[in-house]
Write a protein that holds these residues in place. Structure first.
Motif, short mmCIF file in Angstrom:
data_model
loop_
_atom_site.label_atom_id
_atom_site.label_comp_id
_atom_site.label_asym_id
_atom_site.label_seq_id
_atom_site.Cartn_x
_atom_site.Cartn_y
_atom_site.Cartn_z
N GLY A 73 0.81 -1.21 0.00
CA GLY A 73 0.00 0.00 0.00
C GLY A 73 0.84 1.26 0.00
O GLY A 73 0.31 2.36 0.10
N ARG A 74 2.15 1.12 -0.08
CA ARG A 74 3.12 2.21 -0.16
C ARG A 74 3.01 3.19 1.02
O ARG A 74 3.22 4.39 0.89
CB ARG A 74 2.97 2.95 -1.49
CG ARG A 74 2.97 2.01 -2.68
CD ARG A 74 2.90 2.72 -3.98
NE ARG A 74 4.24 2.98 -4.51
CZ ARG A 74 4.48 3.63 -5.64
NH1 ARG A 74 3.47 4.08 -6.35
NH2 ARG A 74 5.69 3.83 -6.06
N ARG A 130 0.42 4.25 2.82
CA ARG A 130 -0.59 5.31 2.78
C ARG A 130 -1.80 5.04 3.66
O ARG A 130 -2.60 5.93 3.89
CB ARG A 130 -1.06 5.51 1.36
CG ARG A 130 -0.04 6.28 0.57
CD ARG A 130 -0.22 6.05 -0.86
NE ARG A 130 0.87 6.61 -1.61
CZ ARG A 130 1.07 6.33 -2.87
NH1 ARG A 130 0.28 5.51 -3.49
NH2 ARG A 130 2.08 6.86 -3.50
N SER A 131 -1.97 3.82 4.09
CA SER A 131 -3.19 3.53 4.86
C SER A 131 -2.85 3.19 6.30
O SER A 131 -1.73 2.81 6.62
CB SER A 131 -3.93 2.36 4.21
OG SER A 131 -4.48 2.76 2.99
N MET A 154 5.35 9.82 -2.24
CA MET A 154 4.36 10.68 -1.60
C MET A 154 3.35 11.26 -2.59
O MET A 154 2.17 11.36 -2.30
CB MET A 154 5.10 11.80 -0.89
CG MET A 154 4.23 12.79 -0.18
SD MET A 154 5.20 13.92 0.80
CE MET A 154 6.18 14.75 -0.43
#
Lengths: 464, 375
Positions: free
Chosen positions: A184-185, A187-188, A414
């Protein structure tokens, strides 16, 4: 929505000729035709033939229907609390010993992972965590009966599903720690995992949004299934949610649309007794969530969620049902008890007695029940149990320590994925970020990000 | 403020670079009136087409080329759409691809989002964007954010469309403009067509775009006819996002506007010309997000005066954003403080005379422009 009727009426009067009647006469929907004939009530008939209700008999008794405890929907189970097969005549379940051991290991690993990650949050290592204690059976049992490429929409308390699908501890903990290995890189929030490889849609924090989405994804599968002559490749969508989420409007919309559009979707409700602090007594008045499925014309069953074999069997049957007749929705209400706090942000002893929780934990939970069954079968003993628990603990801690040391995702991540393509503005922003960190190297430590400054430079270069 | 600067590097706009925007051809579009119906001037060359037909053509063409495209909404199939935009599509594409939904916006918007996450390209019609408020969680929290939050593994190719903004005689709950609401969300693209060319080109682009796109149409424009150039009549006609159109070139004042207000501004510009002999430049934004700030800055460099005209509520609106951007990037070229003409700060009243006073009119725009021009 009377107001929109007004709008429509206005519209008809102002802009366009009222086409509705002629359209309806020339093209009657085949589903409606099946439901009611356009001929009005026959004289002397003892049954209703209104468009909205067919085959209801007339009565002269003025009675309001009331749900009573006497006619509550029964709960299907296979094993009793002692792990004994209840209906001996039905024989042994269609599961191999290896599969049983696999389910058991997955459930135990999840419960140990939960304990360690809960503590990690208390130590400030992660910001948030949600445990699935008491509900391991629903996740593992149901997903074991689905095809591995059936798309899944989860809520957030279905860790068992991930591990049954083959997610590794490394994958899962990388997501919680937002390391470079998080798919999910970073992000969550922790536990909001998603995996393309495992056909699991990324979990959304907004309650119940996954339900209509599951109906939609099932509609896509319906079209795909219709084009594919090989029935073995036909897929259903499974959608998990709690009984609290079923109070959201989205639940009703999802069931109604799935039913009217005949979508191949299996809705799996985990009724664990609590929505954060709200008990089911305050959540609804009727007969649980299952009674609502019937109201929407959805095939429904209630199952003992602490009986993993029953959950597995029911899900298997539900999957087959969902694929019949070109697709139809099915609702499973799996009953259990939320042993854990709602999340790390909750202390459930403020609204329920500790003794109640301890009682459930000891008296009835999916792990002990399967353990008893396996012991009765002679494939499990105290020795193996000890070994499994110490192995699982070690594996979780290894993954945990590894993730702790891992770098963060690259800084350039980002701004990616806001849109499918990186916009011109975003490219310029990244150049500015690069100039900023190069100008003030003491202020920005880029070594914590994967690839550091070099990765940032090469991304900027590649975007030029 | 810092964030705003980071997001919109002014340097790029001020740098002398070859314009990436195609030169605007002067196309005289006077304010259309309801009496202008569709006609066929000749076999070739431009022809007249209503916005409704242009949208219908865009949908039909995209459904023809891409089997993943389907349309779902209330009354879209058997009834041909509440506003007849989907007329004939059910007969042509069948009930699997033109689907009537039960009345539940959050439900069918969610269903469309799910279908998009599963790889289809749904067009989700809201009977009006007023009713889409029930579904705004699905639009913003799911459609717009999922691609980013999933780490780029779940694209959401979906088009939300329907009439937005001021409509006649339907009062507070059916008559408001959501451009600013959707325009503020990262992950969403938002367009607001004015003419038939806009409608066709932008809707087709929206369906093809891999991102979630809101197409904010206007009910009062549906029945109006506009010329369609030969290029726009072809089935490969798409308009790029983020490129505004100069509807009327001028040297004295820049009027930046969108959707139905473009027509009002063109009438106002004519009045300014005949009354005061001034030439106002009218910029039709076409796309709210991404926004063509370059076109605005270039125009202000020429005119020195800027006016934003929109029909949303005055505070925190599209007008506010346009003026803020103009001041950020073209302050040194401005001869006077920019002005905005917007809807009134009041829930839209039903009574006709009150309703008239709640939204920009050509007279009001002319009056404010004259004040700004000191004529």
């Amino acid at each position: 929505m009377a107001s929109r009727r007004v709008v429509q009426a206005l519209r008809g009067a102002l802009a366009t000729p009222p086409l509705r009647l002629s359209a309806a006469r020339s093209r009657v929907c085949f589903q409606c035709q099946q439901r009611w004939s356009s001929v009005s009530q026959r004289q002397g008939s003892d049954r209703v033939n209104f468009p909205g209700a067919v085959n209801s008999s007339f009565t002269t008794d003025l009675n309001f229907q009331r749900a009573t405890e006497a006619d509550a929907m029964p709960t299907y189970r296979y094993l009793d609390q002692e792990g004994q097969v209840i209906d001996k005549a039905r024989g042994e379940p269609d599961v191999t010993d290896d599969e049983l051991l696999g389910y058991y290991k997955t459930m135990v690993t999840v419960s140990i992972l939960d304990l360690i990650m809960f503590d990690a949050q208390r130590q400030g290592k992660v910001s948030f965590y949600m445990v699935s204690q008491g509900e391991e059976g629903i996740g593992v049992g149901s997903s074991s009966a689905l095809r591995n490429d059936d798309p899944l929409f989860l809520q957030y308390r279905e860790h068992g599903v991930f591990f049954q699908r083959g997610t590794t501890l490394d994958d899962f903990i990388a997501q919680c720690f937002s390391t470079k290995d998080d798919t999910g890189r970073g992000r969550s929030m922790p536990v909001h995992y998603g995996s393309k490889k495992h056909h699991v849609h990324t979990i959304s924090s907004c309650l119940a949004t996954q339900l209509p989405q599951a109906s939609g994804a099932a509609y896509a599968r319906k079209i795909e299934n219709a084009r594919n002559p090989n029935k073995d490749e036909h897929r259903v969508v499974a959608c998990y949610f709690g009984e609290g989420a079923a109070s959201e409007g989205d639940f009703h919309a999802a069931l109604n649309i799935a039913a009217t559009r005949s979508c191949p979707v299996v809705f799996i409700c985990r009724n664990n007794g609590y929505a954060i602090s709200t008990s089911t007594l305050e959540q609804y008045k009727g007969d649980g969530i299952a009674s609502r499925g019937v109201g929407y014309g959805v095939d429904t069953i209630r199952v003992d969620g602490n009986d993993i074999l029953a959950v597995r069997e029911v899900t298997k049957a539900a999957r087959a049902l969902a694929l019949s007749d070109g697709g139809r929705p099915v609702l499973i209400e799996a009953m259990s008890y939320r042993v854990s706090h709602h999340s790390t942000s909750d202390d459930s002893f403020a609204y329920r007695a500790k003794v109640e929780v301890e009682d459930w934990k000891r008296r009835d939970n999916p792990i002990t029940r399967l353990r008893k069954y396996m012991e009765n079968k002679g494939i499990w003993d105290e020795e193996k149990e000890k070994q499994l628990r110490s192995d699982a603990r070690k594996q979780v801690l290894d993954a945990y320590r590894k993730a702790e040391k891992e770098k963060w995702p690259p800084l350039a991540n980002m701004l990616e994925d806001v849109y499918a393509e990186v916009t011109e503005e975003q490219k310029e922003q990244l150049v500015m970020v690069k100039e900023m960190v190069e100008k003030y190297p003491e202020e920005y430590d880029l070594d914590i990000y994967e690839g550091g400054l070099d990765a940032l430079k090469s991304t900027v270069e590649a975007q030029r | 403020m810092v964030a705003a600067r980071l997001l919109r590097p002014a340097a790029r706009l001020l740098r002398p670079s070859p314009s990436i925007r195609p030169t605007a051809t002067f196309q005289r579009v006077s304010a259309p009136t309801a009496s202008r119906w569709r006609t066929y001037a000749s076999e070739n060359g431009p022809k007249e087409m209503t916005v409704r037909d242009a949208l219908n053509e865009a949908l039909a063409e995209e459904m023809e080329v891409n089997p993943k495209v389907f349309i779902l909404g209330e009354e879209v199939a058997q009834y041909n759409g509440a506003y007849k935009v989907t007329k004939g599509l059910l007969d042509r594409f069948g009930e699997k691809r033109v689907i009537d939904s039960p009345i539940t916006e959050s439900g069918f918007a969610g269903l469309c989002v799910g279908a998009a996450l599963a790889g289809l390209h749904p067009v989700c019609e809201f009977m009006t964007f007023n009713f889409a408020m029930q579904a705004i969680d699905q639009v913003i929290n799911s459609a717009a954010k999922t691609h980013y939050m999933s780490g780029g593994i779940q694209p959401c190719n979906i088009t939300f469309r329907g009439p937005n903004g001021f409509a006649a005689g339907v009062a507070a709950q059916h008559s408001q403009d959501y451009s600013a609401w959707y325009g503020s969300i990262p992950g969403l693209k938002v367009v607001a067509p004015y003419s038939s060319e806009d409608a066709k080109g932008l809707l087709k682009a929206a369906i093809r775009d891999p991102n979630p796109v809101c197409v904010l149409e206007n009910e009062l424009l549906y029945g109006l006819s506009f010329p369609m150039s030969e290029a726009a009549q072809k089935d490969d006609f798409v308009l790029p996002f983020g490129k505004a159109k100069i509807e009327r070139p001028g040297k004295d004042l820049t009027i930046v506007t969108l959707s139905r207000n473009v027509g009002l501004c063109l009438v106002a510009a004519d009045a300014l010309k005949s009354k005061y002999g001034v030439e106002a430049e009218v910029i039709n934004l076409r796309s709210i997000k991404p926004l063509d700030i370059e076109a605005i800055v270039n125009s202000v460099k020429k005119t020195g005066l800027m006016m934003a005209v929109e029909s949303g509520f005055p505070m925190f609106g599209v007008g506010a954003e346009l003026i803020a951007l103009t001041v950020e990037y073209a302050f040194d070229y401005l001869d006077a403080p920019p002005v905005r003409v917007t809807g009134a700060e009041v829930p839209t009243p039903y009574a006709q005379k009150l309703e008239e006073m709640s939204f920009p009119t050509p007279e009001l725009i002319t009056e404010y422009a004259a004040k700004l021009l000191k004529v």
